[in-house]
Design a protein around this motif. Structure first.
Motif, short mmCIF file in Angstrom:
data_model
loop_
_atom_site.label_atom_id
_atom_site.label_comp_id
_atom_site.label_asym_id
_atom_site.label_seq_id
_atom_site.Cartn_x
_atom_site.Cartn_y
_atom_site.Cartn_z
N VAL A 56 0.88 -1.28 -0.05
CA VAL A 56 -0.04 -0.01 -0.09
C VAL A 56 1.06 1.57 -0.10
CG1 VAL A 56 -1.91 1.28 1.16
CG2 VAL A 56 -2.04 -1.26 0.98
N ALA A 57 2.04 1.41 0.75
CA ALA A 57 2.64 2.63 0.69
C ALA A 57 3.47 2.59 -0.48
CB ALA A 57 4.01 2.36 1.83
N ASP A 58 3.68 1.55 -1.35
CA ASP A 58 4.45 1.65 -2.55
C ASP A 58 3.17 2.53 -3.62
OD1 ASP A 58 6.32 0.88 -4.68
OD2 ASP A 58 4.82 -0.34 -5.40
N VAL A 59 2.00 1.67 -3.66
CA VAL A 59 0.95 2.56 -4.74
C VAL A 59 0.87 3.97 -4.11
CG1 VAL A 59 0.28 0.18 -5.46
CG2 VAL A 59 -1.02 1.27 -3.60
N ALA A 60 0.68 4.09 -2.87
CA ALA A 60 0.36 5.47 -2.37
C ALA A 60 1.59 6.41 -2.43
CB ALA A 60 -0.19 5.16 -0.84
N GLU A 61 2.74 5.93 -2.68
CA GLU A 61 3.72 6.72 -2.75
C GLU A 61 4.06 7.41 -1.44
OE1 GLU A 61 3.61 9.53 -6.03
OE2 GLU A 61 3.65 7.69 -7.27
N LEU A 62 4.00 6.73 -0.29
CA LEU A 62 4.11 6.93 1.26
C LEU A 62 5.31 6.16 1.75
CD1 LEU A 62 0.32 7.03 2.16
CD2 LEU A 62 1.58 8.85 1.93
N GLU A 63 6.01 6.53 2.65
CA GLU A 63 6.80 6.06 3.50
C GLU A 63 6.15 4.67 4.34
OE1 GLU A 63 10.49 5.88 6.83
OE2 GLU A 63 9.45 7.99 6.46
N GLN A 64 6.80 3.41 4.29
CA GLN A 64 6.22 2.52 5.08
C GLN A 64 6.06 2.86 6.63
OE1 GLN A 64 7.90 -1.37 4.29
NE2 GLN A 64 8.22 -0.70 2.37
N VAL A 65 4.83 2.24 7.32
CA VAL A 65 4.64 2.70 8.62
C VAL A 65 5.91 1.91 9.53
CG1 VAL A 65 3.28 1.76 10.56
CG2 VAL A 65 2.25 2.73 8.40
N TRP A 66 6.41 0.89 8.87
CA TRP A 66 7.50 0.22 9.56
C TRP A 66 8.70 0.94 9.74
CZ3 TRP A 66 7.96 -4.27 11.81
CH2 TRP A 66 9.30 -5.07 11.74
N THR A 67 9.10 1.80 8.93
CA THR A 67 10.10 2.66 9.18
C THR A 67 9.71 4.04 9.48
OG1 THR A 67 10.24 3.15 6.55
CG2 THR A 67 11.66 1.58 7.35
N ALA A 68 8.65 4.57 9.27
CA ALA A 68 8.28 5.93 9.49
C ALA A 68 7.88 6.15 10.98
CB ALA A 68 6.82 6.51 8.58
N GLN A 69 7.17 4.99 11.34
CA GLN A 69 6.88 5.01 12.81
C GLN A 69 7.74 4.08 13.81
OE1 GLN A 69 2.47 4.75 13.37
NE2 GLN A 69 2.20 5.64 11.52
N GLY A 70 8.81 3.81 13.37
CA GLY A 70 10.05 3.18 14.02
C GLY A 70 9.75 1.77 14.63
N PHE A 71 8.69 1.11 13.89
CA PHE A 71 8.35 -0.23 14.33
C PHE A 71 9.68 -1.19 13.93
CE2 PHE A 71 4.21 1.33 14.32
CZ PHE A 71 3.65 0.63 15.28
N VAL A 72 10.47 -0.67 12.94
CA VAL A 72 11.67 -1.64 12.49
C VAL A 72 12.66 -1.77 13.72
CG1 VAL A 72 12.68 0.26 11.69
CG2 VAL A 72 13.20 -2.26 11.00
N GLU A 73 12.58 -0.64 14.53
CA GLU A 73 13.59 -0.67 15.79
C GLU A 73 12.61 -1.35 16.92
OE1 GLU A 73 14.94 2.52 13.16
OE2 GLU A 73 12.75 2.36 14.20
#
Length: 166
Positions: A56-73
């Motif tokens: 969804v981030a790809d088609v919406a041209e948005l940053e993924q929540v995973w990185t944008a909201q720090g879930f990756v960390e």
């Protein structure tokens, strides 16, 4: 019901089913695997959320929540930040460990971003080509239905694994 309403309903069912599959489970229960090569509830819900977030981030041209909201960390998994779980080995599946609260928070945050995007879509938007690597090329409508389908399958699998815990 319009296009956006239909998609929001589909994605909402994944949120509801995923949240229900997590409710009241310990980390040990979330990482239970009914067989040596089977997927755990934690992996299934992490993976379905990563795929939804990525696609969804790809088609919406948005940053993924995973990185944008720090879930990756917050998850601190031993994978590259762009890993969605696709093609994971049994060992990689076993490495996905998280508590129910963190999994539910990520699922809810991705759902919020997804709804924010699809709420503005109309019928004509669904014909936009979003991926030319396939033949035929993939349209936005096909991509979003594919994500809803993938989420539904994985939520059902997580509910099945949860039922085996009883």
């Amino acid at each position: 019901m319009n296009t956006a309403d239909l998609l929001i309903d589909g994605f909402g069912r994944s949120l509801e089913g995923g949240t229900a599959a997590l409710e009241g489970l310990t980390e040990q229960q979330l990482t239970h695997r009914p067989g040596p090569e089977a997927n755990s509830i934690a992996w299934l819900l992490w993976h379905l959320t990563r795929v939804q977030d990525d696609h969804v981030a790809d088609v919406a041209e948005l940053e993924q929540v995973w990185t944008a909201q720090g879930f990756v960390e917050r998850f601190a998994l031993p994978f590259p930040p762009d890993d969605t779980g696709y093609g994971h080995s049994s060992e990689q599946v076993g490495a996905v460990r998280a508590d129910a609260g963190l999994l539910a928070a990520y699922l809810a945050a991705v759902h919020e971003q997804t709804v924010g995007y699809v709420a503005g879509l109309g019928d004509a938007d669904l014909d936009r080509v979003v991926d030319t690597r396939w033949d035929p090329a993939v349209t936005l409508g096909v991509r979003l239905v594919s994500v809803v389908d993938d989420c539904a399958q994985h939520v059902g699998q997580a509910a099945y694994v949860r039922g085996l815990l009883a």
